[in-house]
Write an enzyme that holds these catalytic residues in place. Structure first.
Site, PDB file in Angstrom:
ATOM      1  N   THR A 132       0.856  -1.301   0.048  1.00  0.00           N
ATOM      2  CA  THR A 132       0.036   0.136   0.117  1.00  0.00           C
ATOM      3  C   THR A 132       0.841   1.262  -0.148  1.00  0.00           C
ATOM      4  O   THR A 132       2.108   1.105   0.060  1.00  0.00           O
ATOM      5  CB  THR A 132      -0.826   0.105   1.159  1.00  0.00           C
ATOM      6  OG1 THR A 132      -1.744   1.008   0.900  1.00  0.00           O
ATOM      7  CG2 THR A 132      -0.194  -0.140   2.521  1.00  0.00           C
ATOM      8  N   CYS A 133       0.278   2.467  -0.224  1.00  0.00           N
ATOM      9  CA  CYS A 133       1.376   3.692  -0.285  1.00  0.00           C
ATOM     10  C   CYS A 133       0.179   4.768  -0.265  1.00  0.00           C
ATOM     11  O   CYS A 133      -0.827   4.680   0.360  1.00  0.00           O
ATOM     12  CB  CYS A 133       2.121   3.905  -1.482  1.00  0.00           C
ATOM     13  SG  CYS A 133       1.200   3.654  -3.302  1.00  0.00           S
ATOM     14  N   GLY A 134       0.222   5.615  -0.932  1.00  0.00           N
ATOM     15  CA  GLY A 134      -0.763   7.003  -0.923  1.00  0.00           C
ATOM     16  C   GLY A 134      -1.862   6.757  -1.949  1.00  0.00           C
ATOM     17  O   GLY A 134      -2.971   6.793  -1.637  1.00  0.00           O
TER      18      GLY A 134
END
Length: 287
Positions: A243-245
């Site tokens: 996951t990330c932004g």
């Protein structure tokens, strides 16, 4: 120059490898440059001014599911097929994806091809900056496009939605790996998108995508990557969710996992753009 022993046409290839294969009739090169708004860069204009010979421009924002309110969610298979055919990319092609940052957004397009069941796709290690720094050939001409049939087979196990991630976080049944900066992960820095809470998914681990890269934008060796994951406390025997932004740099961690032979991984497509928006989802702060 000899190609690197690390060259793998299904994950990562060197500039030497690409230079050797650039004229192969079944090679297709994609410029997948994409930047955050605060970078002040125009990816399409940069492509038009200079790109690797024959490269097509892959627009991450346009080749997406625009029915969603979330940014650049994975495209429906029929849209992916239509856009790839229009770009002259199809069955039987070896695809190499690069970007103008080194190794930033190209991994997202690599993951998108994998999601569609296409495995003959690699990221260019070090991207366009390395290619240019080595004085290799560039051009500003649009490529000649010849239509090629494409079939896809969506690999649903490679993507997770918010419900699946919330379930995995609650039960601890997968390692959730967050590629954002440490300050954003800890909730100490504001999110670049307005209206989002700060912090991280409870139980997730922080591996900023910059840590899997060398200073020249190339990816660290598989041995170095494995050591990095283990040092972060990641149990590599468990499934992983990246996951990330907004689902772009998460794919760099997905690529790194693939490089070390960890095949059981998926990407949370909504990422923090989705999780940070809903007040009923728990948020953790701190390390």
């Amino acid at each position: 120059m000899t190609p690197s022993p690390q060259d793998d046409p299904r994950t990562l290839v060197s500039t030497d490898w690409l230079a050797k294969h650039l004229r192969d009739p079944d090679l297709r090169v994609l410029d997948a440059s994409w930047y955050l708004p605060d970078a002040g860069r125009d990816a399409k204009a940069e492509y038009q001014a200079a790109h690797i010979p024959g490269a097509r421009f892959f627009d991450i924002d346009e080749i997406s599911d625009q029915r969603s309110s979330l940014p650049h969610m994975a495209p429906p298979p029929e849209k992916f097929i239509s856009r790839m055919r229009a770009m002259g990319v199809g069955d039987g092609h070896q695809v190499v994806v690069y970007d103008g940052a080194g190794l930033f957004s190209a991994a997202r397009v690599w993951w998108t091809f994998r999601l569609m069941g296409k495995t003959d796709v690699a990221v260019l290690d070090g991207g366009f900056p390395k290619w240019r720094a080595e004085g290799r050939e560039i051009e500003d001409m649009p490529p000649v496009i010849r239509d090629r049939h494409m079939t896809v087979s969506r690999q649903n196990h490679l993507v997770k939605d918010v419900t699946q991630v919330a379930h995995a976080a609650k039960l601890g049944e997968a390692e959730i790996l967050d590629a954002r900066s440490a300050a954003r992960f800890r909730g100490e820095a504001p999110e670049p998108r307005p209206g989002l809470r700060s912090g991280h998914i409870p139980g997730s681990r922080n591996i900023p995508f910059t840590e899997v890269l060398n200073t020249d934008g190339t990816m660290k060796t598989p041995a170095e990557l494995k050591a990095l994951f283990e040092a972060a406390g990641v149990d590599l025997t468990k499934p992983a969710i990246t996951t990330c932004g907004s689902g772009v740099t998460a794919a760099i961690l997905s690529l790194a996992l693939e490089r070390i032979g960890h095949r059981n991984h998926a990407l949370y497509d909504g990422s923090w753009a989705e999780w940070g928006m809903y007040d009923d989802l728990r948020v953790a702060t701190g390390p």
